[in-house]
Design an enzyme around this catalytic site. Structure first.
Site, PDB file in Angstrom:
ATOM      1  N   ARG A 122     -11.681  13.325   2.322  1.00 34.13           N
ATOM      2  CA  ARG A 122     -12.675  12.463   2.991  1.00 34.13           C
ATOM      3  C   ARG A 122     -13.979  12.368   2.211  1.00 34.13           C
ATOM      4  O   ARG A 122     -14.737  11.413   2.377  1.00 34.13           O
ATOM      5  CB  ARG A 122     -12.938  12.975   4.407  1.00 34.13           C
ATOM      6  CG  ARG A 122     -11.711  12.945   5.310  1.00 34.13           C
ATOM      7  CD  ARG A 122     -11.121  11.555   5.463  1.00 34.13           C
ATOM      8  NE  ARG A 122      -9.897  11.562   6.266  1.00 34.13           N
ATOM      9  CZ  ARG A 122      -9.139  10.486   6.443  1.00 34.13           C
ATOM     10  NH1 ARG A 122      -9.450   9.322   5.880  1.00 34.13           N
ATOM     11  NH2 ARG A 122      -8.048  10.560   7.176  1.00 34.13           N
ATOM     12  N   TYR A 143       0.836  -1.205   0.000  1.00 28.22           N
ATOM     13  CA  TYR A 143       0.000   0.000   0.000  1.00 28.22           C
ATOM     14  C   TYR A 143       0.876   1.263   0.000  1.00 28.22           C
ATOM     15  O   TYR A 143       0.517   2.269  -0.602  1.00 28.22           O
ATOM     16  CB  TYR A 143      -0.941  -0.036   1.213  1.00 28.22           C
ATOM     17  CG  TYR A 143      -1.796   1.206   1.372  1.00 28.22           C
ATOM     18  CD1 TYR A 143      -2.646   1.639   0.356  1.00 28.22           C
ATOM     19  CD2 TYR A 143      -1.750   1.950   2.558  1.00 28.22           C
ATOM     20  CE1 TYR A 143      -3.425   2.786   0.510  1.00 28.22           C
ATOM     21  CE2 TYR A 143      -2.528   3.086   2.715  1.00 28.22           C
ATOM     22  CZ  TYR A 143      -3.368   3.499   1.689  1.00 28.22           C
ATOM     23  OH  TYR A 143      -4.128   4.639   1.846  1.00 28.22           O
ATOM     24  N   GLU A 145     -14.121  -1.160   6.274  1.00 26.96           N
ATOM     25  CA  GLU A 145     -14.053   0.171   5.652  1.00 26.96           C
ATOM     26  C   GLU A 145     -15.402   0.412   4.975  1.00 26.96           C
ATOM     27  O   GLU A 145     -15.964  -0.490   4.353  1.00 26.96           O
ATOM     28  CB  GLU A 145     -12.904   0.222   4.631  1.00 26.96           C
ATOM     29  CG  GLU A 145     -12.751   1.584   3.949  1.00 26.96           C
ATOM     30  CD  GLU A 145     -11.509   1.675   3.032  1.00 26.96           C
ATOM     31  OE1 GLU A 145     -10.394   1.274   3.486  1.00 26.96           O
ATOM     32  OE2 GLU A 145     -11.651   2.130   1.889  1.00 26.96           O
TER      33      GLU A 145
END
Ligand code: 3EB
Length: 349
Positions: free
Chosen positions: A229, A155, A336
């Site tokens: 976000r 990642y 998530e």
């Protein structure tokens, strides 16, 4: 579809798509197909992102169908397949990880870095050449997302190559960046990215309770993740809101390690704070948790019942929720959650 709405999203099984009349596809922008095996068929000129993760529950696959008012144009630029209406472009790209040929003396980028760089170069070319310069939302799916390598976690490599790709095009890497999700697929799968872009700027939204991802400290990797976000489009486009993948992170730290119920609750609290922030930015109560559509990525399929109960407690039974099995980008994150919607005055996203 509402005339003023830039887009709608719906979730259908593959068999439900197969029998549709040609006209049903006229205002379809693109499809993301989530299944352990690819759909193996095309739908005219509609781009289909083949995301190799499985839905949780009975269905073998689920299709996320994006719509926008026509007329549309579609095509390919390099490896990117796109389709666009007046206000929105959908695109997808699949890039296998292939080792670079060895060069004498020079550093050879890892296969994941190469794939990420190639994918983002293709995405930015499409945006710039077709007149949809504002990248609003990106979904990133890469294999073995938390695996360690000599260069750090995969990642981290992805984050480095993503940020450097934005910089290479003179795009901002903080503040005005797209909403995103990043999830893990099984070993050996290619990098799959799909995205939405618009001719006009989207407004980025941050969560006051979380450090912005583009400001994460170096312990999460040498190049911070390039996402906001959430992003939202103008009122005259129906105020669509796209909330990024959201996890059990407060400040920049994971909270409730090993407690999937508490992580789910914390993720939904974070989403409700992003919604509050979006309402503040548009100046009225446009969005509510129960009127959004959610995708919930669960690391361990055995956690589904516990996660579902917690989601229902927070957003009620009316909200549209799709559960998928995927790895999350930090080893201590078990769930998530992302969300999409157009607000309280419209029934569908
Ligand atoms: C987080 O908040 C959790 O790298 O694109 C969520 C959404 C996360 C998007 C990305 C990562 C990404 O840091 C992980």
């Amino acid at each position: 579809m509402h005339e003023q709405c830039a887009f709608e999203v719906q979730y259908l099984g593959l068999p439900e798509l197969a029998g549709r009349a040609e006209s049903w596809w006229d205002d379809v922008l693109g499809v993301a197909h989530f299944s352990a095996s690819p759909a193996g068929r095309s739908f005219g000129s509609v781009p289909v992102a083949e995301v190799l993760i499985s839905p949780l529950g009975d269905a073998a696959g689920v299709c996320e169908v994006w719509r926008t008012p026509g007329p549309m144009r579609s095509g390919r630029v390099g490896a990117v397949h796109y389709r666009a209406g007046r206000h929105l472009l959908f695109g997808c790209v699949t890039v296998p990880e292939i080792a670079a040929p060895h060069r004498n003396g020079g550093d050879v980028p890892s296969p994941l870095r190469r794939a990420t760089t190639q994918a983002y170069a293709g995405i930015f070319s499409v945006l710039d050449s077709l007149g949809y310069p504002h990248l609003m939302r990106v979904w990133n799916y890469l294999s073995d997302i938390t695996a360690d390598t000599a260069e750090g976690e995969r990642y981290w490599q992805f984050n480095s190559a993503r940020q450097l790709s934005f910089r290479a095009r003179n795009r901002p890497v903080a503040d005005n960046v797209p909403a995103a999700s990043a999830l893990g697929t099984r070993s050996g799968n290619p990098l799959v990215i799909y995205f939405l872009a618009s001719p006009g700027a989207a407004k980025p939204i941050e969560n006051p309770r979380q450090v912005s991802a583009f400001d994460y400290p170096a312990r999460y990797g040498p190049h911070s993740p390039t996402f906001s976000r959430a992003t939202l489009l103008d009122q005259h486009l129906g105020c669509p809101l796209l909330v990024s993948g959201t996890a059990s992170i407060v400040g920049h730290e994971t909270v409730h390690t090993d407690d999937v119920v508490a992580q789910t609750r914390e993720s939904l609290t974070n989403i409700s704070l992003v919604i509050d922030e979006a309402n503040r930015v548009v100046g009225h109560r446009q969005y509510a948790p129960e009127s959004l559509a959610y995708k919930v990525y669960v690391r361990h399929s055995g956690d589904l019942a516990a996660v579902t109960a917690e989601v229902h407690r927070a957003v009620g039974h009316a909200a549209l929720v799709t559960y998928l099995q995927a790895d999350v980008c930090r080893r201590d994150l078990l769930v998530e959650i992302e969300a999409t919607g157009a607000g309280a005055d419209r029934q569908r996203a």
